[in-house]
Design an enzyme around this catalytic site. Structure first.
Site, PDB file in Angstrom:
ATOM      1  N   GLY A  11       6.694   9.344   4.482  1.00 56.21           N
ATOM      2  CA  GLY A  11       7.337  10.635   4.192  1.00 56.21           C
ATOM      3  C   GLY A  11       6.562  11.405   3.139  1.00 56.21           C
ATOM      4  N   ARG A  72       3.675   9.098  10.831  1.00 49.90           N
ATOM      5  CA  ARG A  72       4.007   7.685  11.012  1.00 49.90           C
ATOM      6  C   ARG A  72       3.284   7.269  12.286  1.00 49.90           C
ATOM      7  NH1 ARG A  72       8.067   7.032   7.029  1.00 49.90           N
ATOM      8  NH2 ARG A  72       9.262   8.915   6.737  1.00 49.90           N
ATOM      9  N   ASP A 103       6.261   1.690   1.086  1.00 50.10           N
ATOM     10  CA  ASP A 103       6.168   0.267   1.415  1.00 50.10           C
ATOM     11  C   ASP A 103       5.470   0.006   2.760  1.00 50.10           C
ATOM     12  OD1 ASP A 103       7.265  -2.422   0.407  1.00 50.10           O
ATOM     13  OD2 ASP A 103       7.866  -2.402   2.515  1.00 50.10           O
ATOM     14  N   THR A 126       6.635   8.373  -2.801  1.00 51.35           N
ATOM     15  CA  THR A 126       7.863   8.463  -1.996  1.00 51.35           C
ATOM     16  C   THR A 126       8.982   8.958  -2.898  1.00 51.35           C
ATOM     17  OG1 THR A 126       9.578   7.176  -0.874  1.00 51.35           O
ATOM     18  CG2 THR A 126       8.181   5.948  -2.355  1.00 51.35           C
ATOM     19  N   ASP A 128      11.976   8.201  -2.827  1.00 52.71           N
ATOM     20  CA  ASP A 128      13.069   7.234  -2.975  1.00 52.71           C
ATOM     21  C   ASP A 128      13.010   6.389  -4.261  1.00 52.71           C
ATOM     22  OD1 ASP A 128      13.817   8.161  -0.502  1.00 52.71           O
ATOM     23  OD2 ASP A 128      12.850   6.522   0.586  1.00 52.71           O
ATOM     24  N   ASP A 130      11.715   3.521  -4.679  1.00 52.91           N
ATOM     25  CA  ASP A 130      12.196   2.184  -4.281  1.00 52.91           C
ATOM     26  C   ASP A 130      11.061   1.167  -4.175  1.00 52.91           C
ATOM     27  OD1 ASP A 130      10.911   3.317  -2.137  1.00 52.91           O
ATOM     28  OD2 ASP A 130      12.424   2.806  -0.649  1.00 52.91           O
ATOM     29  N   ARG A 172      17.131   6.674   1.432  1.00 53.97           N
ATOM     30  CA  ARG A 172      17.108   5.567   2.400  1.00 53.97           C
ATOM     31  C   ARG A 172      18.017   4.429   1.935  1.00 53.97           C
ATOM     32  NH1 ARG A 172      11.823   3.826   5.605  1.00 53.97           N
ATOM     33  NH2 ARG A 172      10.759   4.578   3.764  1.00 53.97           N
TER      34      ARG A 172
END
Ligand code: ATP
Length: 320
Positions: A11, A72, A103, A126, A128, A130, A172
């Site tokens: 993303g 992607r 990731d 990203t 996120d 994360d 997410r």
């Protein structure tokens, strides 16, 4: 090492451009040549790549998204796809690779290095936040600021109409955006996937808030915790309040990167080039307690980055 490649994958995240700029300029500063690979691993497989120079990254430091585009790529997940990518590595003389992504992108990079021996360094990009091995990922701070701006605007309407608003935010499987934006935006409740919640308790808190004169309420829901629409309906059913739901969606990602994201991106991108020059591989650069550090990709991939529980408890206390 004479020539390195750079790509953005997964993303898009605001600050990726600042990072590309840092990688390109740091590499050129040290006399390296640099190949920009378009559309993440798709461009790697399809040979959609070419040389970059100082001018290629002019005027992009403040632009969201990524000038290299991102994608992607299913084909890179196959042996045949990676074999094509390796042909292009040889054709373009790429001797090291900087992968800016999340990731999944790091999993691909790690595998590619193991199969073909090309040194790879990951940079966490990203929204996120994360990724293990770093306190912050590029794009998170800008996304949080975007959400806070939206909360401020929605709060104006919530107060004027004395209504309850549920706002669903991205992340997410992570509640990091909801937690940071909820604390910064003064949300009454923050629902995140890492911590169990009970909608009845949230409703009781809303009711007691109204009793003490609160004119509005904002509930933040991380997409990984529940659907905003479902939570809105349950609150309406329980309290009878006119509850409105806003799903912020892709409004959260873009926009000019915050100063924090630009500085983080510059430091991480430059460090990635330094690591390649030092002969390192299969590392991810990150920021820990303000310092730029490197972790093994194997220690980062697939690891959850824990939520800050102290921040969660504080948000609860402050929104009482
Ligand atoms: P974000 O967190 O923003 O979604 P991400 O890097 O996790 O970023 P993914 O879509 O998971 O995003 O991965 C990006 C790309 O990395 C995939 O499209 C694919 O090309 C490659 N990739 C992911 N997993 C693998 C894998 N197991 N083997 C090879 N390549 C992979």
């Amino acid at each position: 090492m004479q020539r390195i490649g750079v790509l953005t994958s997964g993303g898009d995240a605001s600050g990726m451009n600042s990072c590309i700029r840092a990688v390109v300029r740091k590499a050129i500063y040290h006399g390296l040549e640099i190949i920009g690979i378009n559309r993440g691993y798709s461009g790697f497989v399809d040979a959609d790549m070419g040389p970059m120079n100082l001018g290629s990254v002019a005027d992009i430091i403040g632009r969201g998204g990524t000038i290299l585009h991102t994608a992607r790529s299913k084909r890179f997940q196959t042996k045949e796809g990676r074999a094509l990518a390796f042909e292009n590595v040889q054709r373009f003389g790429v001797q090291g690779l900087v992968v800016i992504g999340g990731d999944g992108s790091f999993t691909g990079a790690n595998l590619f290095q193991q199969e073909y021996g090309i040194p790879v360094i990951g940079v966490p990009g990203t929204i996120d936040n994360d990724i293990a091995g770093t306190d912050y990922t590029i794009g998170f701070d800008t996304a949080v600021n975007n959400v806070v701006e939206a909360i401020n605007k929605i709060r104006d309407t919530a107060t004027s109409h004395e209504r309850t608003f549920v706002i669903e935010v991205m992340g997410r499987n992570s509640g990091n955006i909801a937690l940071a934006a909820g604390l910064a935006g003064g949300a009454e409740s923050i629902l995140i996937p890492e911590i169990p919640f009970n909608v009845e308790d949230i409703c009781k808190k809303l009711l007691s808030g109204i009793k003490r004169g609160k004119l509005h309420s904002v509930i933040l829901v991380a997409e990984g915790a529940a659907s905003g629409i479902e939570i809105g309906q349950r609150i309406k059913d329980f309290t009878g309040f006119d509850t409105k739901v806003t799903i912020l969606g892709h409004l959260q990602r873009g926009g000019s990167p915050s100063a924090f994201d630009r500085i983080l991106a510059a430091r991480l991108g430059a460090k990635a080039v330094e690591l390649l020059m030092a002969g390192e591989t299969n590392k991810m650069v990150g920021m820990k307690a303000g310092e730029i550090v490197a972790s093994d990709l194997s220690e980062v991939i697939g690891k959850a980055s824990p939520i800050n529980k102290e921040m969660y408890e504080l948000a609860k206390i402050l929104s009482i």
